[in-house]
Design a protein around this motif. Structure first.
Motif, mmCIF file in Angstrom:
data_model
loop_
_atom_site.group_PDB
_atom_site.id
_atom_site.type_symbol
_atom_site.label_atom_id
_atom_site.label_comp_id
_atom_site.label_asym_id
_atom_site.label_seq_id
_atom_site.Cartn_x
_atom_site.Cartn_y
_atom_site.Cartn_z
ATOM 1 N N LEU A 140 0.512 -0.885 0.461
ATOM 2 C CA LEU A 140 0.473 0.028 0.115
ATOM 3 C C LEU A 140 1.067 1.319 0.259
ATOM 4 C CD1 LEU A 140 -2.295 -1.041 2.737
ATOM 5 C CD2 LEU A 140 -2.611 -1.896 0.099
ATOM 6 N N VAL A 141 0.195 2.027 -0.485
ATOM 7 C CA VAL A 141 0.785 3.592 -0.341
ATOM 8 C C VAL A 141 0.205 4.702 -0.007
ATOM 9 C CG1 VAL A 141 2.223 5.504 -1.794
ATOM 10 C CG2 VAL A 141 2.716 2.765 -2.827
ATOM 11 N N VAL A 142 0.328 4.776 1.587
ATOM 12 C CA VAL A 142 -0.801 5.500 1.935
ATOM 13 C C VAL A 142 -0.160 7.022 3.002
ATOM 14 C CG1 VAL A 142 -1.795 3.861 3.354
ATOM 15 C CG2 VAL A 142 0.110 4.700 4.015
ATOM 16 N N ASN A 143 -0.883 8.303 3.093
ATOM 17 C CA ASN A 143 -0.113 9.757 3.305
ATOM 18 C C ASN A 143 -0.559 9.848 4.437
ATOM 19 O OD1 ASN A 143 0.429 11.797 2.466
ATOM 20 N ND2 ASN A 143 -1.524 13.262 2.445
ATOM 21 N N HIS A 144 0.040 8.202 5.565
ATOM 22 C CA HIS A 144 -0.060 8.612 7.050
ATOM 23 C C HIS A 144 1.609 8.242 7.231
ATOM 24 C CE1 HIS A 144 -2.390 5.286 6.447
ATOM 25 N NE2 HIS A 144 -1.616 4.829 7.668
ATOM 26 N N LYS A 145 1.956 8.222 8.591
ATOM 27 C CA LYS A 145 3.016 7.748 9.157
ATOM 28 C C LYS A 145 2.721 6.469 9.426
ATOM 29 C CE LYS A 145 5.554 12.299 10.190
ATOM 30 N NZ LYS A 145 6.040 12.954 11.575
ATOM 31 N N VAL A 146 3.750 5.318 9.271
ATOM 32 C CA VAL A 146 3.832 3.864 9.882
ATOM 33 C C VAL A 146 4.102 4.066 10.230
ATOM 34 C CG1 VAL A 146 1.903 3.371 7.833
ATOM 35 C CG2 VAL A 146 4.856 3.617 7.385
ATOM 36 N N THR A 147 5.812 4.629 10.991
ATOM 37 C CA THR A 147 6.681 4.347 11.481
ATOM 38 C C THR A 147 7.476 5.755 12.220
ATOM 39 O OG1 THR A 147 8.245 4.398 9.900
ATOM 40 C CG2 THR A 147 7.650 2.447 10.837
ATOM 41 N N ASP A 148 8.188 6.033 13.312
ATOM 42 C CA ASP A 148 8.807 6.760 13.884
ATOM 43 C C ASP A 148 10.282 6.892 13.980
ATOM 44 O OD1 ASP A 148 6.249 8.753 14.119
ATOM 45 O OD2 ASP A 148 5.933 7.036 16.045
ATOM 46 N N PRO A 149 11.522 7.422 13.265
ATOM 47 C CA PRO A 149 12.523 7.199 14.065
ATOM 48 C C PRO A 149 12.804 6.515 14.974
ATOM 49 C CG PRO A 149 11.835 9.810 13.719
ATOM 50 C CD PRO A 149 11.005 8.395 13.657
ATOM 51 N N ARG A 150 13.933 6.256 15.336
ATOM 52 C CA ARG A 150 14.469 5.324 16.609
ATOM 53 C C ARG A 150 15.992 5.586 16.523
ATOM 54 N NH1 ARG A 150 11.471 0.809 19.172
ATOM 55 N NH2 ARG A 150 12.545 -0.262 17.640
ATOM 56 N N ARG A 151 16.593 6.183 17.845
ATOM 57 C CA ARG A 151 18.056 6.186 17.455
ATOM 58 C C ARG A 151 18.265 4.176 18.422
ATOM 59 N NH1 ARG A 151 19.719 10.518 21.676
ATOM 60 N NH2 ARG A 151 19.111 12.496 20.675
ATOM 61 N N PRO A 152 19.498 3.671 17.197
ATOM 62 C CA PRO A 152 19.497 2.591 17.512
ATOM 63 C C PRO A 152 19.712 2.026 19.194
ATOM 64 C CG PRO A 152 21.027 3.220 15.836
ATOM 65 C CD PRO A 152 20.091 4.384 16.305
ATOM 66 N N GLU A 153 18.990 1.158 19.459
ATOM 67 C CA GLU A 153 19.428 0.787 21.317
ATOM 68 C C GLU A 153 18.134 -0.602 20.961
ATOM 69 O OE1 GLU A 153 14.703 2.895 22.234
ATOM 70 O OE2 GLU A 153 16.728 3.835 22.498
ATOM 71 N N PRO A 154 19.112 -1.010 22.200
ATOM 72 C CA PRO A 154 17.969 -2.391 22.427
ATOM 73 C C PRO A 154 16.822 -1.915 22.653
ATOM 74 C CG PRO A 154 19.904 -1.612 24.078
ATOM 75 C CD PRO A 154 19.726 -0.806 23.219
ATOM 76 N N ALA A 155 16.189 -3.338 22.304
ATOM 77 C CA ALA A 155 14.458 -2.777 22.342
ATOM 78 C C ALA A 155 14.311 -4.345 21.992
ATOM 79 C CB ALA A 155 13.709 -2.478 21.121
ATOM 80 N N ASP A 156 12.707 -5.037 22.366
ATOM 81 C CA ASP A 156 12.048 -6.255 22.531
ATOM 82 C C ASP A 156 11.676 -5.979 20.663
ATOM 83 O OD1 ASP A 156 12.784 -6.445 25.408
ATOM 84 O OD2 ASP A 156 10.249 -5.770 25.711
ATOM 85 N N PHE A 157 11.404 -5.114 20.184
ATOM 86 C CA PHE A 157 10.425 -5.943 18.777
ATOM 87 C C PHE A 157 11.520 -4.566 17.819
ATOM 88 C CE2 PHE A 157 7.521 -4.334 15.523
ATOM 89 C CZ PHE A 157 6.962 -5.562 15.380
ATOM 90 N N HIS A 158 12.042 -4.694 16.596
ATOM 91 C CA HIS A 158 12.127 -3.734 16.323
ATOM 92 C C HIS A 158 11.294 -4.644 14.601
ATOM 93 C CE1 HIS A 158 15.596 -2.211 17.756
ATOM 94 N NE2 HIS A 158 15.808 -3.438 17.680
ATOM 95 N N PRO A 159 11.122 -3.113 14.060
ATOM 96 C CA PRO A 159 9.640 -3.472 13.574
ATOM 97 C C PRO A 159 10.646 -4.593 11.930
ATOM 98 C CG PRO A 159 9.831 -1.145 13.241
ATOM 99 C CD PRO A 159 10.455 -1.594 14.538
ATOM 100 N N THR A 160 10.535 -4.838 11.139
ATOM 101 C CA THR A 160 11.045 -4.965 9.712
ATOM 102 C C THR A 160 10.460 -3.942 8.687
ATOM 103 O OG1 THR A 160 10.701 -7.572 10.219
ATOM 104 C CG2 THR A 160 10.810 -7.231 7.955
ATOM 105 N N THR A 161 11.094 -3.918 7.450
ATOM 106 C CA THR A 161 11.539 -2.525 6.905
ATOM 107 C C THR A 161 12.074 -3.164 5.728
ATOM 108 O OG1 THR A 161 13.004 -0.749 7.432
ATOM 109 C CG2 THR A 161 11.031 -0.893 8.272
ATOM 110 N N THR A 162 12.347 -2.619 4.250
ATOM 111 C CA THR A 162 13.019 -2.902 3.283
ATOM 112 C C THR A 162 13.223 -1.904 2.068
ATOM 113 O OG1 THR A 162 13.198 -4.312 1.144
ATOM 114 C CG2 THR A 162 11.073 -3.886 1.592
ATOM 115 N N ASP A 163 14.197 -1.754 1.568
ATOM 116 C CA ASP A 163 14.138 -0.429 0.484
ATOM 117 C C ASP A 163 13.277 -1.053 -0.712
ATOM 118 O OD1 ASP A 163 15.651 0.940 -2.223
ATOM 119 O OD2 ASP A 163 17.007 1.153 -0.531
ATOM 120 N N PRO A 164 12.773 0.128 -0.809
ATOM 121 C CA PRO A 164 11.429 0.280 -1.756
ATOM 122 C C PRO A 164 11.782 -0.406 -2.950
ATOM 123 C CG PRO A 164 11.381 2.643 -1.446
ATOM 124 C CD PRO A 164 12.793 1.760 -0.626
ATOM 125 N N TYR A 165 13.017 0.151 -3.223
ATOM 126 C CA TYR A 165 13.644 -0.407 -4.769
ATOM 127 C C TYR A 165 13.981 -1.601 -4.543
ATOM 128 C CZ TYR A 165 13.238 4.746 -5.250
ATOM 129 O OH TYR A 165 13.477 5.605 -4.968
#
Length: 555
Positions: A140-165
């Motif tokens: 999908l291509v949507v006009n709302h935010k789906v993630t927010d920036p975060r400094r690299p840090e230990p976390a229980d969960f990291h979302p999965t992303t990929t380069d759009p190209y």
């Protein structure tokens, strides 16, 4: 109330064969009753003017999709098949299936065949060929935010992303997930439609390109399908007239045409709920659902509650819900939690209110000092580098005023109402225009907004008052005696004013610029009026919580 994409189901009094009912994934989120009304009586509101905010958001989303399409298709046109959006639905669906049969790596504007038996219809901005497993992955291509920036840090969960190209999904420690159930439901919907044609990737994933446009957020669809199937079965039954629905107040009611009008000239949902004294008028959304589960159907039922609070109540102190109902019955617009009412005051007080346009930027920072209104504005259509100038001038003036107060040994405070938007655009502007004249660093913004001189009047109201009719400035300031000059004043309306003011579609309209400045000025003056009222009269004019908590109101 939402669901304006539902297909129309014939009413029981209509002759002839039953027409198949169709819904797409947008009908899965939102008000069931609106879905029923749109399906059964949608022709009765065909000529009703849409809410300005809805139009603005749709146009902004279309622009965003065009920009993403230009970037992705332009980077590797040989990999893409673009389905002609001007074609008939059947032609577009056939072209989509043919592109899939040909093994096209990437398809833009995909539309899948409607399913008369299930009622499903829908399409995806992008279908990506799964080169490893076969099948296609909906994106999908949507006009709302789906993630927010975060400094690299230990976390229980990291979302999965990929380069759009280049499809290469991996956990992303630089991003924090924003929950968007509507996106997840739409992806599950598309998976089921692809599955019907043997075109669904065995990877059981889908993707979303959000407002930033630089990453694809990858969702695991497996855990979503059971909830999707349950929800879809309910919604298609509503559209087919197989399940009854009743009105209930939810946030969407503000923009729903059925709120003020009903089928065949009957009362709208507002009138029906008021006649029933429905509990959702004082406990909207999920609050009403919890209360109905305990037999509370009306405001009077809630006002008469006795005994311990429900175990499944998770919406703040339950006594305040009961007091809200009693205040509504008594016609009290506010109930005081404390005595005395307090609000931070200073020798030098500045009121601040901004105006932004969607996610493009903040074009106006309005201020009020010693009764004088000062706007810092750009009328170049957003996005524009001139926004850096107006923001830099605003920040420079604000900090100079603050410094002058400190030098003179006077206290200083700047006030806003609901700081979420102001904080967002202070930070965003500092990041986007770093190094421009007058623009602060992110650290300077943080030091100010986290300090004691940045005061949120919304927080002061929330902490000290129960508000049966809502806590927005347009609801609270009139209690203090303030009135806006423009009867249409509001954030949604200002979006259309802004488009005309800067000339997105035609020559700029100076009258709309004046309208926006007056609206912004009234907002800062309303904040001042509210603060003065809280200081001088609120204790005397607003009944206390204890008055209602002890009182039994006859119905």
């Amino acid at each position: 109330m939402t669901g304006d994409d539902g297909g129309r189901a014939p009413r029981a009094d209509e002759p002839g064969e039953r027409v198949p009912a169709f819904i797409d994934a947008r009908s899965l989120i939102g008000c069931r009753h609106r879905l029923h009304l749109d399906a059964a009586y949608g022709q009765q509101i065909a000529g009703v003017r849409e809410d300005a905010g809805v139009i603005e958001r749709r146009e902004a989303a279309a622009l965003h999709r065009r920009q993403v399409r230009a970037a992705l298709v332009g980077a590797a046109p040989e990999q893409w098949v673009v389905i002609d959006p001007a074609g008939r639905a059947a032609e577009r669906a056939a072209a989509t299936l043919q592109a899939c049969a040909d093994g096209t790596p990437r398809i833009w504007g995909a539309l899948l065949p409607q399913e008369p038996d299930t009622g499903r219809r829908g399409g995806a901005e992008i279908l990506l060929r799964d080169a490893e497993r076969g099948g296609y992955i909906p994106v999908l291509v949507v006009n709302h935010k789906v993630t927010d920036p975060r400094r690299p840090e230990p976390a229980d969960f990291h979302p999965t992303t990929t380069d759009p190209y280049v499809w290469n999904p991996a956990p992303d420690p630089h991003r924090r997930l924003r929950q968007q159930p509507r996106d997840q439901q739409r992806l599950a919907h598309l998976y089921r439609m692809l599955q019907r044609h043997g075109l669904a990737s065995p990877a059981l994933v889908g993707g979303v390109i959000g407002y930033e446009g630089n990453r694809i957020l990858v969702h695991d669809l497996g855990p979503l399908l059971a909830e999707y199937d349950r929800r879809y079965a309910d919604r298609i039954a509503v559209v087919r007239g197989e399940l009854p629905t009743l009105p209930s107040k939810v946030p969407e009611c503000r923009q729903c045409p059925w709120w003020s009008r009903g089928p065949g000239g009957s009362p709208g949902c507002e009138g029906v709920l008021a006649e029933r004294r429905d509990v959702s008028l004082v406990a909207p959304g999920s609050r009403a659902e919890v209360l109905r589960g305990h037999g509370v159907q009306t405001i009077d039922d809630l006002a008469a509650w006795r005994g311990p609070e429900p175990e499944d109540w998770q919406h703040g102190p339950f006594v305040e819900a009961v007091v809200t109902a009693r205040a509504w019955i008594a016609g009290a617009p506010l109930v005081r939690r404390v005595r005395p009412v307090r609000v931070q005051r200073a020798d030098v007080e500045v009121d601040v209110d901004l105006e932004s346009f969607q996610e493009f930027g903040a074009y106006l920072w309005g201020t009020l000092l010693d009764g004088v209104y000062r706007p810092f504005v750009t009328w170049d259509p957003l996005p524009t580098v001139d926004e850096a100038r107006s923001f830099g001038e605003f920040w420079t003036w604000l900090m100079r005023t603050r410094a002058q107060a400190h030098t003179a040994g006077r206290t200083f405070a700047a006030y806003c109402y609901s700081r979420t938007a102001e904080d967002k655009w202070l930070y965003e502007s500092a990041r986007r225009f770093a190094g421009k004249p007058g623009v602060p660093t992110v650290e300077q913004v943080r030091a100010f907004v986290d300090g004691p001189e940045w005061v949120d009047m919304f927080q002061a109201v929330s902490e000290q008052f129960i508000c049966p009719n809502g806590k927005g400035l347009k609801k609270i300031a009139p209690v203090a005696g303030f009135a806006w000059r423009d009867p249409e004043a509001g954030g949604e309306a200002s979006m259309s004013w802004y488009r005309r003011a800067v000339g997105y579609e035609a020559a700029p309209d100076p009258t709309q610029r004046t309208r926006l400045l007056e609206y912004n000025e009234d907002d800062v003056r309303a904040t001042l009026a509210l603060r003065e009222w809280m200081t001088e009269r609120a204790d005397l004019e607003v009944p206390a919580l204890d008055d209602f908590a002890r009182r039994i109101i006859a119905t």
